[in-house]
Design a protein around this motif. Structure first.
Motif, PDB file in Angstrom:
ATOM      1  N   ILE A 137      -1.021   4.246   2.342  1.00 54.04           N
ATOM      2  CA  ILE A 137      -1.052   3.832   0.930  1.00 54.04           C
ATOM      3  C   ILE A 137      -2.295   2.989   0.720  1.00 54.04           C
ATOM      4  O   ILE A 137      -2.534   2.035   1.461  1.00 54.04           O
ATOM      5  N   GLY A 138      -3.107   3.332  -0.295  1.00 56.36           N
ATOM      6  CA  GLY A 138      -4.331   2.591  -0.554  1.00 56.36           C
ATOM      7  C   GLY A 138      -4.221   1.702  -1.782  1.00 56.36           C
ATOM      8  O   GLY A 138      -3.748   2.147  -2.825  1.00 56.36           O
ATOM      9  N   VAL A 139      -4.657   0.468  -1.644  1.00 54.72           N
ATOM     10  CA  VAL A 139      -4.667  -0.481  -2.767  1.00 54.72           C
ATOM     11  C   VAL A 139      -6.110  -0.786  -3.131  1.00 54.72           C
ATOM     12  O   VAL A 139      -6.821  -1.434  -2.361  1.00 54.72           O
ATOM     13  N   PRO A 140      -6.563  -0.353  -4.309  1.00 55.49           N
ATOM     14  CA  PRO A 140      -7.932  -0.675  -4.727  1.00 55.49           C
ATOM     15  C   PRO A 140      -8.017  -2.159  -5.125  1.00 55.49           C
ATOM     16  O   PRO A 140      -7.386  -2.575  -6.105  1.00 55.49           O
ATOM     17  N   VAL A 141      -8.740  -2.935  -4.347  1.00 58.03           N
ATOM     18  CA  VAL A 141      -8.884  -4.362  -4.657  1.00 58.03           C
ATOM     19  C   VAL A 141     -10.094  -4.532  -5.573  1.00 58.03           C
ATOM     20  O   VAL A 141     -11.180  -4.075  -5.242  1.00 58.03           O
TER      21      VAL A 141
ATOM     22  N   PRO B 220      -4.663 -12.794  -1.081  1.00 57.60           N
ATOM     23  CA  PRO B 220      -3.954 -13.153  -2.324  1.00 57.60           C
ATOM     24  C   PRO B 220      -3.465 -11.930  -3.093  1.00 57.60           C
ATOM     25  O   PRO B 220      -2.418 -11.974  -3.729  1.00 57.60           O
ATOM     26  N   VAL B 221      -4.217 -10.834  -3.021  1.00 58.34           N
ATOM     27  CA  VAL B 221      -3.740  -9.589  -3.639  1.00 58.34           C
ATOM     28  C   VAL B 221      -2.701  -8.913  -2.744  1.00 58.34           C
ATOM     29  O   VAL B 221      -1.608  -8.550  -3.184  1.00 58.34           O
ATOM     30  N   MET B 222      -3.014  -8.778  -1.462  1.00 60.32           N
ATOM     31  CA  MET B 222      -2.210  -7.951  -0.563  1.00 60.32           C
ATOM     32  C   MET B 222      -0.868  -8.577  -0.180  1.00 60.32           C
ATOM     33  O   MET B 222       0.058  -7.868   0.219  1.00 60.32           O
TER      34      MET B 222
ATOM     35  N   ASN C 280      -2.718  -3.625  -7.491  1.00 57.98           N
ATOM     36  CA  ASN C 280      -1.251  -3.638  -7.567  1.00 57.98           C
ATOM     37  C   ASN C 280      -0.603  -3.448  -6.195  1.00 57.98           C
ATOM     38  O   ASN C 280       0.066  -2.441  -5.924  1.00 57.98           O
ATOM     39  N   ALA C 281      -0.782  -4.443  -5.340  1.00 57.28           N
ATOM     40  CA  ALA C 281      -0.250  -4.342  -3.976  1.00 57.28           C
ATOM     41  C   ALA C 281       1.279  -4.379  -3.976  1.00 57.28           C
ATOM     42  O   ALA C 281       1.905  -3.853  -3.068  1.00 57.28           O
TER      43      ALA C 281
END
Lengths: 184, 184, 184, 184, 184, 184, 184, 184
Positions: F95-99, F27-29, F129-130
């Motif tokens: 690129i890293g997305v902190p969930v 849902p975030v990604m 913020n994906a």
């Protein structure tokens, strides 16, 4: 310590003053009142806002000892200045309760209360834990009051018994998960 | 409050116990001792480690009231368990001093001491501020001691005078920068 | 806005009051004084401690507007109550400078100053950045003062020129590392 | 300060500009507008996004003083650049409101706004507290406006009265818990 | 992807622009320059201050792509607005380096850079880690450049070899403490 | 940069790989996937868990460049090791997305991703913020792709127009509160 | 290591003790019990409060090894003293689970548990992650138990298979968004 | 638990593997080695970097149990991935030591290590406290080793004796400040 040196406290008069910046803090702060009630310690409660009625706040603190109060409990949130300001105008012990606001989870309240400069201490309790402020006031009064101290000891014994009872319930629940009896 | 109910405290016997987990905390904690000395409050000081001598720590707390102590001051750093554990075995008021360690600036010490669960309060002061712990102990004892309270009031007056003197020096320094006199 | 409504400020009298809890804050706070001096804004500076001289602090705030002050700059550290308390007793804009102490890097000072409740704002600047407090006071006064505003605009232009000069030095240093000229 | 030096502000023209990065900030920022309305200070409100319309943002800031604005209030969340960027292109005082986003509770917004480098101050208020931004704008304008200052003083008096009223309600609630009357 | 679509980059012209708010950031930011030098990627370096030369900063970002730059590396501290503002005026990838200041250990810088709103990303690296910004720029350029990618792969292999060599030294030191050989 | 050096990317083959530790991160990604779709950049998406399938994770990273991927987007929460581990086995930009997880609001995820050691960078975006991760991937690809860069510029223009439209709505709402027109 | 040196553990007797300060922690802590059940490791569970029944807590820890326990799992929140105090009175490995309370998101619990002084370690797991405490206890027992270690290896394999299955579901969902197949 | 099920550990072969990302961590990590030496537990020590030699790191973890290791101690700083990645490829208990770096005081290291997802625990100790990692390894091995457990009990007794000795010194120092003897 002689009898003569004991500050006069009229029978039935409040020994503890519970104050807060707004009546919106009451749902948190009433737990202090309830603790004092359990121990039979007379108290008063009022709104004394450092920021909205600063003159009255200074007045409250300055007169507290003379009116017979022996401990002050002050709750405040955010830039929480009430406990520290009262401590600066009274020689009484002041207990500070960090009230959590909508943001920052009470961390701002905690730091604003506990980080007092040398010379003017505030006895700080956990975020939102006004019950402990009440119990700390009782311990303070009991420091020189045998009867009250006995009540506190009995209260601590009751905590132990409640913990036992909780243990019994837990062991039953855990047995349902296959836990072995601790006596085994 | 009757005289009869006042706990006995032998003349000259310690009224405040200052304890810490290691003698490496002494440079911080001695400030509590110095404050008590200024007010003529007899105290004792010792190493009582929650983690290295847990049985003796429990023993110390359990016997404190019976030995005539009226307040306990406990300093600890990191996962600081000493103040809270002592509070759990004594009805006396316990003052906790968060001692800052090499990392995290005392935030761990502060949270470990102040965030006590309902039922067992610790009166927490600022990170590293053992002087305030000593002064808080004096206020607690003064809650029911007219003479001590007068001393505290006099001390607070002296703080004011020191601040005045500082102001005088500051105004001189500021004048050198072109500051206008506050009386103008 | 009519002339009649402009509060009187005697020629040469202080328009800005710089106050702090102790003269130990002066090395930080003097930067506010220096900024005001650069803009020719008359100021006064003093020690006004919320915790050590609370009555005088209230008095200072209460009289500030009447004495002709138009802005107050207050610096404080830890449980920093001075800016907020002054704001509660004056209608003047109060600028708060969070002074960093030995522990917690000024985070406690910042939160204690900025998190004021609705009704009583404090204009907070960066941790330890008293120079910006001075510049903010100038901007506030310049809001209704064309000449001062022109000075501020000129100051901002000088910042740009300093940045240019720094860029020139940097390009030289970077060229030594093999950087291509930005004009290429 | 002479009349001649007072920047012209056309009657009825906006003296305060309230801007924000998105209309989703309006539920927070409208409290600033409401405060200004209470004091009769004319304002304008608009979306001026530092990141989505940077050229227009720079334009807005650059022209603000010339258009007659005297104070800018800017709200932003997360990597909140709007207040600081506006402050860099205007000599006007800029008030920053840290708008809390879904995560981190506004701490990112607060630090992004308040930690401005020397030279370019932003007057920061509490997380989400746009009402205080409005009140601070009034104080700033009132610094050189006797009539507005009187209104602010009256407002502060009303805060006191509200606090009294809250105290009355609280004392009644507390009495139900057994509280002693504070007058006793 | 056709050849025609590849943006022209004049031979020897800078492909990466390294910018920072002040030359005081150079000791940190030069590590980015050094990394680019190691990979033979031409770069430029300059002071571009968001707060002291905002118009030029906007100009720099707006013209960057047209001048042939393909990546921007921006370092800033405190309320670090430079990386995000540049990202708002260029379609190029912008890498942000949080420069730690005297207080708060770079946490303010990090949050001010990384927490950008949806629409305008900044590729953020670790606090003070400008070397990684340089290496990330190389990876970005290598995404569509086989030769550069091979260099990056070789660089990664060299990291492995350095780690091996460190391991050898460590095993020798540990053996002195009685460590068993890992081959045993 | 010659055509020959451009890594081959088969028509229609994925240029960006979006991976995450669990499908609960989708849902975030998926916002990254949506951004890439808007720009017509082919992508793949998969579960690649650093902790539950470490061998396959290493394999995924090691083969990514060879399979024609040009950018990797990795989302992870808590002790978020996926982005950094992939970066250690690929020369591609990661690129890293902190969930954000249930506790600590993504601060643990952010620090675990961004604080990479020198040598192995991860391009970190804001907590949760994906969408920005997808947009950053587009910027990276557009660094050497004129057509894609033009699309990004057009997208940024559309952000501006959306902001205008929001401003229009806001001005209408503010007018209802008595706001003056900004044109006045 | 000889058989003779292996501590006796009666068949069916608890090898792991799961304790917590209150039965309100059970919803979190039961996950440890479930993990142990999955691995067939006999356990017991009980309320053992450091603050409400300190003497019994000390007794529990002191007797644990003698009763045949081989690992203790202790969960606690806020000023979480239980794991550290048990570790001080037993030579057994103690695993601490930071239970998050209403405020501060478990950060206080985490620091109170993990920051133990040299000499008395607590094996700390993630905030609220009692399942991992159970799995860590299994790993500890499996350190010298081939059969249990094989079970742990099989469990880790099953994690991988679950991740595969999640990947399959995710790829299907992503395909609906236009994702390219990873095999392409 | 039968003898047959005990994993073979060749006499003199390492039972504990101490690994770290760089030899610069050795001054911290050697304290783990020293603790193991005190207890006569054979160990090995090596550089195994998750980010610089990921394939070898995976290999190290995958082979650890087969080589006879029973516990792994892994130290790492910043985005500290080594302990968690090793835990994902071995069924052995893995102890993580958060090594503090130049910024953020080890908070990033701590969260990166402790916040592992369900399924893969890491036994985390205090920031920089490698000695406790060594002692925890001993406790883990002693869980099924009577002789080692007796050594641990003796060690705990020695901690108590050291604390006594410290107390003696402290009482002497405190007496110089006027402290009353604790026996009084």
């Amino acid at each position: 310590m002689t009898t003569a040196s004991t500050p006069e406290s009229a029978p039935g008069a409040a020994r503890v003053g519970i104050v807060m910046g707004s009546d919106s803090d009451w749902p948190v702060m009433r737990q202090a009142a309830e603790a004092l009630t359990e121990f039979g310690v007379p108290f008063e409660a009022d709104v004394v806002s450092a920021h909205r009625m600063p003159h009255e706040m200074i007045e409250y603190g300055s007169r507290a000892a003379g009116r017979g109060l022996q401990v002050i409990i002050a709750g405040a949130g955010g830039a929480a200045h009430l406990p520290g300001m009262l401590a600066s105008v009274t020689p009484l012990p002041v207990i500070g309760v960090p009230v959590p606001l909508k943001h920052l989870d009470g961390l701002d309240s905690l730091l604003s209360i506990v980080q007092m400069p040398a010379g003017v201490p505030v006895a700080t309790v956990a975020v939102g834990n006004a019950r402990n402020a009440g119990l700390l006031a009782v311990r303070i009064l009991a420091a020189t009051d045998t009867a009250l101290r006995a009540k506190m000891a009995a209260f601590q014994e009751s905590l132990r018994e409640q913990a036992y009872a909780k243990g019994e319930r837990l062991r039953a629940e855990a047995a349902a998960l296959g836990a072995v009896s601790g006596d085994a």
